[in-house]
Design a protein around this motif. Structure first.
Motif, PDB file in Angstrom:
ATOM      1  N   MET A   1       0.851  -1.178   0.000  1.00  0.00           N
ATOM      2  CA  MET A   1       0.000   0.000   0.000  1.00  0.00           C
ATOM      3  C   MET A   1       0.900   1.245   0.000  1.00  0.00           C
ATOM      4  O   MET A   1       1.640   1.469   0.941  1.00  0.00           O
ATOM      5  CB  MET A   1      -0.886  -0.024   1.257  1.00  0.00           C
ATOM      6  N   ARG A   2       0.860   2.010  -1.084  1.00  0.00           N
ATOM      7  CA  ARG A   2       1.694   3.191  -1.228  1.00  0.00           C
ATOM      8  C   ARG A   2       0.879   4.454  -0.970  1.00  0.00           C
ATOM      9  O   ARG A   2      -0.141   4.692  -1.605  1.00  0.00           O
ATOM     10  CB  ARG A   2       2.273   3.224  -2.636  1.00  0.00           C
ATOM     11  N   TYR A   3       1.341   5.270  -0.037  1.00  0.00           N
ATOM     12  CA  TYR A   3       0.673   6.539   0.249  1.00  0.00           C
ATOM     13  C   TYR A   3       1.243   7.627  -0.645  1.00  0.00           C
ATOM     14  O   TYR A   3       2.429   7.616  -0.973  1.00  0.00           O
ATOM     15  CB  TYR A   3       0.838   6.912   1.723  1.00  0.00           C
ATOM     16  N   GLU A   4       0.375   8.554  -1.022  1.00  0.00           N
ATOM     17  CA  GLU A   4       0.761   9.637  -1.914  1.00  0.00           C
ATOM     18  C   GLU A   4       0.348  10.984  -1.317  1.00  0.00           C
ATOM     19  O   GLU A   4      -0.457  11.061  -0.397  1.00  0.00           O
ATOM     20  CB  GLU A   4       0.123   9.438  -3.283  1.00  0.00           C
ATOM     21  N   ARG A   5       0.879  12.014  -1.897  1.00  0.00           N
ATOM     22  CA  ARG A   5       0.707  13.371  -1.381  1.00  0.00           C
ATOM     23  C   ARG A   5      -0.720  13.891  -1.596  1.00  0.00           C
ATOM     24  O   ARG A   5      -1.305  13.729  -2.665  1.00  0.00           O
ATOM     25  CB  ARG A   5       1.687  14.301  -2.093  1.00  0.00           C
ATOM     26  N   VAL A   6      -1.243  14.529  -0.555  1.00  0.00           N
ATOM     27  CA  VAL A   6      -2.477  15.314  -0.656  1.00  0.00           C
ATOM     28  C   VAL A   6      -2.040  16.772  -0.665  1.00  0.00           C
ATOM     29  O   VAL A   6      -1.403  17.241   0.270  1.00  0.00           O
ATOM     30  CB  VAL A   6      -3.434  15.037   0.527  1.00  0.00           C
ATOM     31  N   TYR A   7      -2.381  17.477  -1.728  1.00  0.00           N
ATOM     32  CA  TYR A   7      -1.970  18.871  -1.884  1.00  0.00           C
ATOM     33  C   TYR A   7      -2.961  19.846  -1.258  1.00  0.00           C
ATOM     34  O   TYR A   7      -2.565  20.845  -0.660  1.00  0.00           O
ATOM     35  CB  TYR A   7      -1.838  19.235  -3.368  1.00  0.00           C
ATOM     36  N   VAL A   8      -4.248  19.569  -1.471  1.00  0.00           N
ATOM     37  CA  VAL A   8      -5.308  20.502  -1.112  1.00  0.00           C
ATOM     38  C   VAL A   8      -6.499  19.710  -0.595  1.00  0.00           C
ATOM     39  O   VAL A   8      -6.819  18.650  -1.131  1.00  0.00           O
ATOM     40  CB  VAL A   8      -5.759  21.309  -2.363  1.00  0.00           C
ATOM     41  N   ILE A   9      -7.154  20.240   0.419  1.00  0.00           N
ATOM     42  CA  ILE A   9      -8.432  19.696   0.871  1.00  0.00           C
ATOM     43  C   ILE A   9      -9.421  20.848   0.864  1.00  0.00           C
ATOM     44  O   ILE A   9      -9.230  21.845   1.562  1.00  0.00           O
ATOM     45  CB  ILE A   9      -8.332  19.089   2.279  1.00  0.00           C
ATOM     46  N   TRP A  10     -10.446  20.736   0.029  1.00  0.00           N
ATOM     47  CA  TRP A  10     -11.421  21.816  -0.054  1.00  0.00           C
ATOM     48  C   TRP A  10     -12.666  21.546   0.777  1.00  0.00           C
ATOM     49  O   TRP A  10     -13.224  22.467   1.348  1.00  0.00           O
ATOM     50  CB  TRP A  10     -11.812  22.082  -1.505  1.00  0.00           C
ATOM     51  N   ASP A  11     -13.127  20.333   0.811  1.00  0.00           N
ATOM     52  CA  ASP A  11     -14.368  20.050   1.532  1.00  0.00           C
ATOM     53  C   ASP A  11     -14.166  18.915   2.520  1.00  0.00           C
ATOM     54  O   ASP A  11     -13.592  17.879   2.180  1.00  0.00           O
ATOM     55  CB  ASP A  11     -15.486  19.666   0.551  1.00  0.00           C
ATOM     56  N   LEU A  12     -14.685  19.138   3.719  1.00  0.00           N
ATOM     57  CA  LEU A  12     -14.715  18.129   4.773  1.00  0.00           C
ATOM     58  C   LEU A  12     -16.156  17.998   5.242  1.00  0.00           C
ATOM     59  O   LEU A  12     -16.809  18.999   5.531  1.00  0.00           O
ATOM     60  CB  LEU A  12     -13.870  18.560   5.972  1.00  0.00           C
ATOM     61  N   TYR A  13     -16.648  16.802   5.280  1.00  0.00           N
ATOM     62  CA  TYR A  13     -17.955  16.524   5.853  1.00  0.00           C
ATOM     63  C   TYR A  13     -17.945  15.056   6.233  1.00  0.00           C
ATOM     64  O   TYR A  13     -17.997  14.199   5.356  1.00  0.00           O
ATOM     65  CB  TYR A  13     -19.091  16.823   4.863  1.00  0.00           C
ATOM     66  N   ASP A  14     -17.818  14.774   7.514  1.00  0.00           N
ATOM     67  CA  ASP A  14     -17.640  13.391   7.975  1.00  0.00           C
ATOM     68  C   ASP A  14     -16.477  12.736   7.235  1.00  0.00           C
ATOM     69  O   ASP A  14     -16.536  11.577   6.848  1.00  0.00           O
ATOM     70  CB  ASP A  14     -18.915  12.569   7.792  1.00  0.00           C
ATOM     71  N   GLY A  15     -15.452  13.492   6.992  1.00  0.00           N
ATOM     72  CA  GLY A  15     -14.267  13.013   6.290  1.00  0.00           C
ATOM     73  C   GLY A  15     -13.923  13.927   5.129  1.00  0.00           C
ATOM     74  O   GLY A  15     -14.634  14.880   4.832  1.00  0.00           O
ATOM     75  N   VAL A  16     -12.840  13.621   4.481  1.00  0.00           N
ATOM     76  CA  VAL A  16     -12.384  14.402   3.336  1.00  0.00           C
ATOM     77  C   VAL A  16     -13.308  14.112   2.160  1.00  0.00           C
ATOM     78  O   VAL A  16     -13.588  12.952   1.863  1.00  0.00           O
ATOM     79  CB  VAL A  16     -10.925  14.043   2.986  1.00  0.00           C
TER      80      VAL A  16
END
Length: 143
Positions: A1-16
């Motif tokens: 399982m390879r994790y990758e970069r999250v650049y931006v999070i615009w909306d959160l509602y009970d999670g990303v």
């Protein structure tokens, strides 16, 4: 399982729910899908490849928000100054408008994906309540 970069999070509602992250090392806009049956967001995401200009503007938009978020959680400003309210930061407004117009033009990958987000380590210096930097691993959705 390879994790990758999250650049931006615009909306959160009970999670990303929406943002920009890498899939196989390439930036993609992601959006969780709404499930009409249970009347809630599902764990399935559509991914849309994005170009250099989209990434440049998304990163700048995110940096403006993160600067405000840090000030807010440090008690240096109040919620009334949130750039997302509009009319607070002209650059943020212009970027948001451009990005919103581009998102509707993006073409989704043919498959849905499931996401597993996790916090990056060594973020103890961030103010309490501030969103932590994340990474994600994507897997094909069985749906």
């Amino acid at each position: 399982m390879r994790y990758e970069r999250v650049y931006v999070i615009w909306d959160l509602y009970d999670g990303v729910r929406t943002g920009v992250a890498d899939l196989d090392g390439t930036p993609h806009y992601f959006a969780s899908q709404y499930d009409e049956g249970p009347d809630d967001y599902s764990d399935n995401f559509k991914l849309y490849p994005v170009g250099t200009e989209f990434m440049r503007r998304a990163a700048r938009n995110w940096n403006i928000y993160r600067a405000w978020e840090r000030k807010f959680h440090n008690g240096e400003t109040d919620l009334k100054t949130h750039p997302g309210h509009g009319g607070i930061d002209a650059e943020y407004d212009e970027l948001r408008s451009w990005l919103d117009k581009q998102v509707v033009l993006l073409e989704a990958l043919p498959s849905l994906y499931r996401a597993k987000f996790r916090e990056l380590p060594n973020q103890e210096g961030l103010p309490g309540g501030m969103l932590r930097e994340l990474e994600v691993t994507w897997s094909p959705s069985p749906v």
